[in-house]
Design a protein around this motif. Structure first.
Motif, PDB file in Angstrom:
ATOM      1  N   ALA A 130      86.678   6.380  15.565  1.00 48.90           N
ATOM      2  CA  ALA A 130      86.805   7.834  15.632  1.00 48.90           C
ATOM      3  C   ALA A 130      86.937   8.303  17.074  1.00 48.90           C
ATOM      4  N   GLY A 131      86.166   7.710  17.975  1.00 45.28           N
ATOM      5  CA  GLY A 131      86.256   8.076  19.385  1.00 45.28           C
ATOM      6  C   GLY A 131      87.617   7.777  19.978  1.00 45.28           C
ATOM      7  N   VAL A 132      88.185   6.620  19.619  1.00 43.74           N
ATOM      8  CA  VAL A 132      89.514   6.260  20.108  1.00 43.74           C
ATOM      9  C   VAL A 132      90.550   7.263  19.630  1.00 43.74           C
ATOM     10  N   GLY A 157      85.518  12.288  26.291  1.00 45.34           N
ATOM     11  CA  GLY A 157      86.963  12.328  26.479  1.00 45.34           C
ATOM     12  C   GLY A 157      87.396  13.451  27.399  1.00 45.34           C
ATOM     13  N   ALA A 158      86.773  14.635  27.231  1.00 45.56           N
ATOM     14  CA  ALA A 158      87.131  15.780  28.066  1.00 45.56           C
ATOM     15  C   ALA A 158      86.792  15.517  29.526  1.00 45.56           C
ATOM     16  N   VAL A 177      95.642  17.692  24.252  1.00 43.91           N
ATOM     17  CA  VAL A 177      94.498  16.897  23.816  1.00 43.91           C
ATOM     18  C   VAL A 177      93.283  17.196  24.688  1.00 43.91           C
ATOM     19  N   ALA A 178      93.492  17.216  26.013  1.00 46.06           N
ATOM     20  CA  ALA A 178      92.383  17.448  26.938  1.00 46.06           C
ATOM     21  C   ALA A 178      91.750  18.818  26.712  1.00 46.06           C
ATOM     22  N   GLY A 235      89.963   5.354  24.271  1.00 49.33           N
ATOM     23  CA  GLY A 235      91.104   6.181  23.865  1.00 49.33           C
ATOM     24  C   GLY A 235      91.691   6.975  25.011  1.00 49.33           C
ATOM     25  N   ALA A 236      90.835   7.478  25.916  1.00 47.90           N
ATOM     26  CA  ALA A 236      91.325   8.274  27.044  1.00 47.90           C
ATOM     27  C   ALA A 236      92.116   7.423  28.026  1.00 47.90           C
TER      28      ALA A 236
END
Length: 266
Positions: free
Chosen positions: A52-54, A96-97, A220-221, A263-264
């Motif tokens: 999910a994180g990816v 991620g952000a 996305v960011a 993922g990031a």
């Protein structure tokens, strides 16, 4: 016997059974109700959280595409499948952000506007989920997942937009990404997030990268920042309603943060 079974027996009064406790009340069955052994719950939830994180950091479509079915597979009720995904969304979105912000890819005015407008509606969505039939919630979640898959395919086939911070701060883009339009988009995303336990990026990213013409990584960011903001009141509301199964939610959360970092980078 598994630890979850022991907790389940001690958490409920002897006179009560699962059938006596409707899923729509605040104390939903039990906090840790699950028939799945703990030794399967923990690794399964950690793996689902990582995936999910990816997905969340890479595509912004929300990890609920993975986590919601996994919660059901691990024995959670429909309302637990909605509420138990939320604790994992917040650290994944923040992680991620943070990584995207270091690259200067967050359009902060858009992100904060989305987050603030979505916060109130996230609470409304969470409260609404308590009044909706659990099976209907799962059907609605499946529809949103199909939307997410279709949006990913559309983005892959769509001609790329130049991915640069300079373009995002240009006059035309800034005009389009301010005001009532962005506020309304955040409100819709927040409501859907609170109602179905999804990240909200599943609504935000297609709109930001489509009609609002933000480059994909910028979209996305910015959506990750907004999700991190409005998922906090959503989590508090779901916890208050008793929708969070912590035996599943905690290992989900453990897997999300490293997954978001991976993922990031992709």
């Amino acid at each position: 016997r598994s630890l979850i079974a022991v907790i389940r027996e001690t958490a409920l009064p002897d006179a009560c059974s699962d059938a006596d406790l409707p899923e729509s009340i605040g104390y939903t069955r039990t906090m840790f109700a699950s028939s799945t052994p703990l030794w399967l719950v923990v690794p399964g939830a950690v793996l689902a959280g990582f995936c999910a994180g990816v997905l969340s950091a890479l595509l912004g479509i929300g990890g609920a595409v993975v986590t919601t079915p996994m919660v059901r597979l691990l024995g959670g009720t429909p309302l637990e499948a909605v509420g138990s995904t939320v604790p994992a969304i917040i650290p994944g979105a923040i992680s991620g952000a943070w990584r995207y912000s270091r690259e200067g890819l967050v359009h902060w005015r858009t992100a904060i506007t989305l987050g603030l407008s979505g916060s109130v509606m996230a609470v409304v969505g969470a409260l609404t989920s308590d009044a909706v039939n659990g099976r209907l919630l799962m059907v609605m979640t499946a529809i949103v997942m199909l939307w997410a898959g279709a949006s990913v395919v559309w983005r892959i086939r769509r001609p790329p937009v130049v991915d640069s911070a300079k373009e995002v701060t240009s006059g035309e883009t800034v005009r389009w990404t301010t005001g009532l339009l962005v506020g309304a988009l955040g409100a819709v995303a927040g409501f859907v997030a609170g109602l179905l336990g999804v990240g909200g990026g599943i609504v935000l990213v297609p709109m930001l990268s489509g009609p609002l013409r933000l480059p994909m990584r910028q979209a996305v960011a910015s959506s990750l920042v907004a999700v991190a903001v409005f998922q906090v009141p959503a989590l508090v509301t779901h916890m208050w309603l008793g929708h969070v199964n912590w035996a599943i939610a905690l290992p989900l959360t453990l897997g999300v943060v490293p997954g978001a970092q991976v993922g990031a980078k992709l």
